[in-house]
Design a protein around this motif. Structure first.
Motif, PDB file in Angstrom:
ATOM      1  N   ARG A 109      32.940  22.357   3.617  1.00  0.00           N
ATOM      2  CA  ARG A 109      31.491  21.075   4.398  1.00  0.00           C
ATOM      3  C   ARG A 109      31.875  21.240   5.671  1.00  0.00           C
ATOM      4  N   CYS A 110      32.195  21.279   6.743  1.00  0.00           N
ATOM      5  CA  CYS A 110      32.064  21.434   7.692  1.00  0.00           C
ATOM      6  C   CYS A 110      32.933  22.436   8.887  1.00  0.00           C
ATOM      7  N   ASN A 111      33.264  23.233   7.869  1.00  0.00           N
ATOM      8  CA  ASN A 111      34.252  24.498   8.622  1.00  0.00           C
ATOM      9  C   ASN A 111      35.890  24.256   8.876  1.00  0.00           C
ATOM     10  N   GLY A 112      36.242  23.133   8.489  1.00  0.00           N
ATOM     11  CA  GLY A 112      36.976  22.386   9.769  1.00  0.00           C
ATOM     12  C   GLY A 112      38.698  23.510   8.798  1.00  0.00           C
ATOM     13  N   GLU A 113      39.306  23.504   9.327  1.00  0.00           N
ATOM     14  CA  GLU A 113      40.994  23.965   8.545  1.00  0.00           C
ATOM     15  C   GLU A 113      41.547  23.221   7.471  1.00  0.00           C
ATOM     16  N   LYS A 139      44.114  19.123   2.056  1.00  0.00           N
ATOM     17  CA  LYS A 139      43.122  17.936   3.375  1.00  0.00           C
ATOM     18  C   LYS A 139      42.436  18.942   4.263  1.00  0.00           C
ATOM     19  N   CYS A 140      40.959  18.964   4.823  1.00  0.00           N
ATOM     20  CA  CYS A 140      40.506  19.317   5.650  1.00  0.00           C
ATOM     21  C   CYS A 140      41.018  18.471   6.729  1.00  0.00           C
ATOM     22  N   GLU A 141      41.738  19.216   7.871  1.00  0.00           N
ATOM     23  CA  GLU A 141      41.768  18.007   9.249  1.00  0.00           C
ATOM     24  C   GLU A 141      40.913  17.516  10.152  1.00  0.00           C
ATOM     25  N   GLU A 142      39.795  18.539   9.784  1.00  0.00           N
ATOM     26  CA  GLU A 142      38.887  17.803  10.614  1.00  0.00           C
ATOM     27  C   GLU A 142      37.907  16.216   9.098  1.00  0.00           C
ATOM     28  N   CYS A 143      37.285  16.587   8.588  1.00  0.00           N
ATOM     29  CA  CYS A 143      37.039  15.510   7.810  1.00  0.00           C
ATOM     30  C   CYS A 143      37.635  15.169   7.074  1.00  0.00           C
ATOM     31  N   ASP A 144      38.447  15.589   6.626  1.00  0.00           N
ATOM     32  CA  ASP A 144      39.374  14.550   5.798  1.00  0.00           C
ATOM     33  C   ASP A 144      39.168  14.720   4.209  1.00  0.00           C
TER      34      ASP A 144
HETATM   35 ZN   LIG Z   1      35.681  19.323   6.350  1.00  0.00          ZN
END
Ligand SMILES: [Zn+2]
Length: 166
Positions: A109-113, A139-144
């Protein structure tokens, strides 16, 4: 057949990408393969080129003119052929020598780790049936956003396997 590396990145350091507005679906597929991939839906050519230069990213686009402009500025850039996502994945693999494997390391979704979390930590945040059926969650550290290896997992894996071989 041998593939000549295009830069000095070691085998463990993955290539990074930046994709233009036409390649949203390909972006998500690269992320689920663990590739750090930026996506800009609406942005001009200069900005795409600057972002590519700033972080040494490979520019992927459906715009042949942008490829030639970017290359003149020393950006590694490729026109991506194909209509279906599978066709695009195959074309990209042939042009850059990358391979695909399903990973839970980048958020589609957002490229977060994305990191693995304890099951208790996602209690109440995922559908109850999924919570009861699975023991591993990420879990994505950026967007949860929370991920687990649900029924879609095998399907995704199959597509990537095809993209590696065809
Ligand atoms: Zn994300």
């Amino acid at each position: 057949m041998s593939i000549k590396p295009l830069n000095n990145q070691g085998p463990t350091l993955k290539k990074k990408f930046i994709l233009d507005g036409m390649l949203g679906s390909l972006t998500r597929w690269l992320r689920i393969s663990g590739y750090d991939s930026l996506y800009f839906k609406d942005t001009d050519d200069d900005e795409l080129i600057n972002e590519a230069l700033k972080e040494n990213r490979i520019l992927l686009t459906k715009d042949k003119e942008l490829v030639s402009i970017a290359r003149k500025k020393d950006v590694e850039a490729y026109f991506i052929d194909g209509i279906s996502t599978l066709e695009k994945l195959i074309d990209l693999r042939k042009k850059t020598g990358i391979s695909y494997s399903l990973q839970n390391s980048r958020c589609p979704r957002c490229n977060g780790e994305v990191i693995e979390v304890q099951k208790e930590d996602v209690s109440g945040q995922v559908p109850e049936a999924s919570y009861n059926s699975f023991n591993n969650f990420w879990k994505c550290e950026e967007c949860d956003a929370i991920y687990w290896k649900g029924s879609h997992w095998e399907k995704l894996k199959l597509t990537l396997k095809k993209a590696n071989k065809t």
